[in-house]
Structures are given as structure tokens and as C-alpha cells.
Design a protein around this motif. Sequence first.
Motif, PDB file in Angstrom:
ATOM      1  N   LYS A   6     -28.964  26.630 -16.078  1.00 28.68           N
ATOM      2  CA  LYS A   6     -28.256  25.807 -15.094  1.00 28.68           C
ATOM      3  C   LYS A   6     -28.312  24.330 -15.492  1.00 28.68           C
ATOM      4  O   LYS A   6     -27.312  23.611 -15.411  1.00 28.68           O
ATOM      5  N   TYR A   7     -29.488  23.885 -15.931  1.00 27.72           N
ATOM      6  CA  TYR A   7     -29.644  22.484 -16.333  1.00 27.72           C
ATOM      7  C   TYR A   7     -28.781  22.163 -17.554  1.00 27.72           C
ATOM      8  O   TYR A   7     -28.133  21.121 -17.613  1.00 27.72           O
ATOM      9  N   LEU A   8     -28.768  23.080 -18.513  1.00 35.20           N
ATOM     10  CA  LEU A   8     -27.971  22.855 -19.714  1.00 35.20           C
ATOM     11  C   LEU A   8     -26.476  22.838 -19.396  1.00 35.20           C
ATOM     12  O   LEU A   8     -25.727  21.998 -19.929  1.00 35.20           O
ATOM     13  N   ILE A   9     -26.026  23.731 -18.542  1.00 33.83           N
ATOM     14  CA  ILE A   9     -24.613  23.768 -18.148  1.00 33.83           C
ATOM     15  C   ILE A   9     -24.260  22.496 -17.378  1.00 33.83           C
ATOM     16  O   ILE A   9     -23.222  21.870 -17.622  1.00 33.83           O
ATOM     17  N   THR A  10     -25.127  22.087 -16.467  1.00 32.27           N
ATOM     18  CA  THR A  10     -24.894  20.857 -15.698  1.00 32.27           C
ATOM     19  C   THR A  10     -24.829  19.651 -16.635  1.00 32.27           C
ATOM     20  O   THR A  10     -23.940  18.800 -16.506  1.00 32.27           O
ATOM     21  N   LEU A  11     -25.726  19.586 -17.585  1.00 30.80           N
ATOM     22  CA  LEU A  11     -25.741  18.491 -18.558  1.00 30.80           C
ATOM     23  C   LEU A  11     -24.463  18.489 -19.396  1.00 30.80           C
ATOM     24  O   LEU A  11     -23.865  17.434 -19.633  1.00 30.80           O
ATOM     25  N   ALA A  12     -24.015  19.655 -19.810  1.00 28.52           N
ATOM     26  CA  ALA A  12     -22.786  19.757 -20.600  1.00 28.52           C
ATOM     27  C   ALA A  12     -21.576  19.305 -19.777  1.00 28.52           C
ATOM     28  O   ALA A  12     -20.718  18.575 -20.286  1.00 28.52           O
ATOM     29  N   VAL A  13     -21.501  19.718 -18.522  1.00 31.28           N
ATOM     30  CA  VAL A  13     -20.385  19.329 -17.653  1.00 31.28           C
ATOM     31  C   VAL A  13     -20.389  17.808 -17.439  1.00 31.28           C
ATOM     32  O   VAL A  13     -19.337  17.153 -17.521  1.00 31.28           O
ATOM     33  N   ILE A  14     -21.540  17.254 -17.168  1.00 31.20           N
ATOM     34  CA  ILE A  14     -21.646  15.796 -16.952  1.00 31.20           C
ATOM     35  C   ILE A  14     -21.215  15.048 -18.215  1.00 31.20           C
ATOM     36  O   ILE A  14     -20.470  14.064 -18.140  1.00 31.20           O
ATOM     37  N   THR A  15     -21.644  15.523 -19.369  1.00 30.32           N
ATOM     38  CA  THR A  15     -21.276  14.874 -20.627  1.00 30.32           C
ATOM     39  C   THR A  15     -19.774  14.937 -20.860  1.00 30.32           C
ATOM     40  O   THR A  15     -19.155  13.944 -21.257  1.00 30.32           O
ATOM     41  N   ILE A  16     -19.162  16.092 -20.606  1.00 25.92           N
ATOM     42  CA  ILE A  16     -17.707  16.242 -20.798  1.00 25.92           C
ATOM     43  C   ILE A  16     -16.940  15.349 -19.832  1.00 25.92           C
ATOM     44  O   ILE A  16     -15.998  14.644 -20.224  1.00 25.92           O
ATOM     45  N   VAL A  17     -17.349  15.321 -18.572  1.00 24.66           N
ATOM     46  CA  VAL A  17     -16.678  14.478 -17.576  1.00 24.66           C
ATOM     47  C   VAL A  17     -16.838  12.999 -17.940  1.00 24.66           C
ATOM     48  O   VAL A  17     -15.884  12.220 -17.883  1.00 24.66           O
ATOM     49  N   ASN A  18     -18.038  12.627 -18.317  1.00 23.24           N
ATOM     50  CA  ASN A  18     -18.295  11.243 -18.711  1.00 23.24           C
ATOM     51  C   ASN A  18     -17.417  10.861 -19.910  1.00 23.24           C
ATOM     52  O   ASN A  18     -16.835   9.776 -19.946  1.00 23.24           O
ATOM     53  N   GLY A  19     -17.326  11.721 -20.903  1.00 23.08           N
ATOM     54  CA  GLY A  19     -16.478  11.466 -22.069  1.00 23.08           C
ATOM     55  C   GLY A  19     -15.021  11.334 -21.687  1.00 23.08           C
ATOM     56  O   GLY A  19     -14.312  10.458 -22.181  1.00 23.08           O
ATOM     57  N   TYR A  20     -14.555  12.203 -20.790  1.00 16.42           N
ATOM     58  CA  TYR A  20     -13.160  12.159 -20.349  1.00 16.42           C
ATOM     59  C   TYR A  20     -12.855  10.849 -19.618  1.00 16.42           C
ATOM     60  O   TYR A  20     -11.868  10.172 -19.905  1.00 16.42           O
ATOM     61  N   VAL A  21     -13.722  10.473 -18.686  1.00 17.62           N
ATOM     62  CA  VAL A  21     -13.521   9.245 -17.911  1.00 17.62           C
ATOM     63  C   VAL A  21     -13.580   8.016 -18.826  1.00 17.62           C
ATOM     64  O   VAL A  21     -12.741   7.119 -18.726  1.00 17.62           O
ATOM     65  N   SER A  22     -14.546   7.986 -19.723  1.00 21.97           N
ATOM     66  CA  SER A  22     -14.673   6.853 -20.651  1.00 21.97           C
ATOM     67  C   SER A  22     -13.445   6.728 -21.545  1.00 21.97           C
ATOM     68  O   SER A  22     -12.925   5.631 -21.764  1.00 21.97           O
ATOM     69  N   THR A  23     -12.951   7.864 -22.052  1.00 24.69           N
ATOM     70  CA  THR A  23     -11.762   7.847 -22.911  1.00 24.69           C
ATOM     71  C   THR A  23     -10.547   7.338 -22.146  1.00 24.69           C
ATOM     72  O   THR A  23      -9.774   6.526 -22.657  1.00 24.69           O
ATOM     73  N   LYS A  24     -10.375   7.796 -20.924  1.00 24.32           N
ATOM     74  CA  LYS A  24      -9.257   7.329 -20.088  1.00 24.32           C
ATOM     75  C   LYS A  24      -9.363   5.824 -19.847  1.00 24.32           C
ATOM     76  O   LYS A  24      -8.367   5.099 -19.925  1.00 24.32           O
ATOM     77  N   PHE A  25     -10.557   5.347 -19.534  1.00 26.64           N
ATOM     78  CA  PHE A  25     -10.768   3.925 -19.261  1.00 26.64           C
ATOM     79  C   PHE A  25     -10.445   3.087 -20.503  1.00 26.64           C
ATOM     80  O   PHE A  25      -9.773   2.062 -20.410  1.00 26.64           O
ATOM     81  N   ILE A  26     -10.927   3.521 -21.656  1.00 27.85           N
ATOM     82  CA  ILE A  26     -10.688   2.771 -22.894  1.00 27.85           C
ATOM     83  C   ILE A  26      -9.200   2.744 -23.216  1.00 27.85           C
ATOM     84  O   ILE A  26      -8.649   1.699 -23.576  1.00 27.85           O
ATOM     85  N   ALA A  28      -6.722   3.012 -21.115  1.00 27.41           N
ATOM     86  CA  ALA A  28      -6.033   2.205 -20.113  1.00 27.41           C
ATOM     87  C   ALA A  28      -6.226   0.709 -20.344  1.00 27.41           C
ATOM     88  O   ALA A  28      -5.335  -0.098 -20.048  1.00 27.41           O
ATOM     89  N   ASN A  29      -7.364   0.323 -20.878  1.00 30.52           N
ATOM     90  CA  ASN A  29      -7.666  -1.101 -21.063  1.00 30.52           C
ATOM     91  C   ASN A  29      -7.613  -1.559 -22.512  1.00 30.52           C
ATOM     92  O   ASN A  29      -7.994  -2.685 -22.818  1.00 30.52           O
ATOM     93  N   LYS A  30      -7.124  -0.710 -23.391  1.00 25.38           N
ATOM     94  CA  LYS A  30      -7.095  -1.033 -24.814  1.00 25.38           C
ATOM     95  C   LYS A  30      -6.302  -2.311 -25.075  1.00 25.38           C
ATOM     96  O   LYS A  30      -6.752  -3.196 -25.809  1.00 25.38           O
ATOM     97  N   GLU A  31      -5.136  -2.425 -24.485  1.00 29.61           N
ATOM     98  CA  GLU A  31      -4.288  -3.593 -24.731  1.00 29.61           C
ATOM     99  C   GLU A  31      -4.926  -4.868 -24.193  1.00 29.61           C
ATOM    100  O   GLU A  31      -4.856  -5.922 -24.825  1.00 29.61           O
ATOM    101  N   VAL A  32      -5.579  -4.778 -23.038  1.00 30.14           N
ATOM    102  CA  VAL A  32      -6.234  -5.953 -22.463  1.00 30.14           C
ATOM    103  C   VAL A  32      -7.325  -6.458 -23.402  1.00 30.14           C
ATOM    104  O   VAL A  32      -7.388  -7.656 -23.712  1.00 30.14           O
ATOM    105  N   TYR A  33      -8.167  -5.562 -23.883  1.00 32.51           N
ATOM    106  CA  TYR A  33      -9.250  -5.956 -24.771  1.00 32.51           C
ATOM    107  C   TYR A  33      -8.712  -6.428 -26.120  1.00 32.51           C
ATOM    108  O   TYR A  33      -9.234  -7.365 -26.713  1.00 32.51           O
ATOM    109  N   HIS A  34      -7.660  -5.781 -26.614  1.00 35.37           N
ATOM    110  CA  HIS A  34      -7.067  -6.190 -27.877  1.00 35.37           C
ATOM    111  C   HIS A  34      -6.512  -7.610 -27.772  1.00 35.37           C
ATOM    112  O   HIS A  34      -6.731  -8.433 -28.667  1.00 35.37           O
ATOM    113  N   ASN A  35      -5.802  -7.907 -26.695  1.00 33.60           N
ATOM    114  CA  ASN A  35      -5.254  -9.252 -26.493  1.00 33.60           C
ATOM    115  C   ASN A  35      -6.375 -10.290 -26.360  1.00 33.60           C
ATOM    116  O   ASN A  35      -6.278 -11.391 -26.901  1.00 33.60           O
ATOM    117  N   HIS A  36      -7.416  -9.934 -25.632  1.00 41.36           N
ATOM    118  CA  HIS A  36      -8.556 -10.831 -25.473  1.00 41.36           C
ATOM    119  C   HIS A  36      -9.202 -11.110 -26.826  1.00 41.36           C
ATOM    120  O   HIS A  36      -9.521 -12.260 -27.154  1.00 41.36           O
TER     121      HIS A  36
END
Length: 171
Positions: A6-26, A28-36
Amino acid sequence: MQNLNKYLITLAVITIVNGYVSTKFIKANKEVYHNHYQNLAAENKKLSDRLSKFYQHGIKVDVTMYQPDKIQCDDTPDITADGTRIRINEASNYKFVALSRNLLKRWGGPFDYGDFILLKGTEEKDGVYQVRDTMNPKWVNVVDILESKGVNPYKFENCDIFKLEWTEENV
């Protein structure tokens, strides 16, 4: 064993969700950071160009002298900060200088060990010297000329130091 799964599955799910959210954020903000980044790079280039022009006109310094002994140097007065070995009794013949740390490249200044500099405003000590040593951190905008024992102390204020851009092509 089930708890570990259960702990390993929970850890894997959290890691996948975190990766997905981080990728979406990057994405979405790629152009802002590039311009900066582009703006910062352009501003840095302008400041660097202005600083280069300033250095072409010289830097105001005080010029003093030092002798290779353990009182004014360290336990190895016959070795400069860049590792050059000198003959103590011939120190004045070398035309070597020590620079205050704010003038040296490793502390953000324009000069590096081995650079040739031109000193002006020192009366009889005007001329070309080579940077080989470092001064105590308490000094700012000071050039120390290496002299042999027996040379009377001197000090010149408000002198100019210029970096000489000598290369094999120019010699």
C-alpha cells in the motif's frame, strides 16, 4: 506485507501526480520564464559592456610596495599567490605586483594572475607589471609592487591601473 505494498503504491501515485502537475506548470510558464531569462541576459550584456568601457579608462588605485619576508607575506615569501617562485634578493627585478582582492578575477575583478598591467601616476614607478600575488583582504583598490629588501617604503595615491591586452598575435 500488505501495508508495504500500500505504501509503495501510494508513493508511486504521489510521484506520478507530482510529475504530471510539475510538467503542466513548467509548460504553462515556459514562455514567461524564457522571456524573463532573455531580459536578464540582455541587461547583463549592457552592464558588461559599460563595465568594459570603464575598465578601458583605468581604475583609480593607491600604489604601495611590499618586500618578500615572513612579516609582510606568509611562511613562504619566495612563492607568490599564483605559485611563482622568486629569488628574494632579486625581487625588484621581476616587476611583479600583488592586487587587492576586489581587483582579482576570482573575487569579481577584471584582473587575473599573469595579466600585464600598466601603472600611471606613480612618478618613477610608472610602467608595465605582471600580476602574480594577492593582498590581504583588508585592502581595497590597492596595488602592491614587489621590491627587494633595502628599498625605502613609498605610497602613491589616486593612480591609474590599466589591463594590457597582449596576445601572441599582438607581440
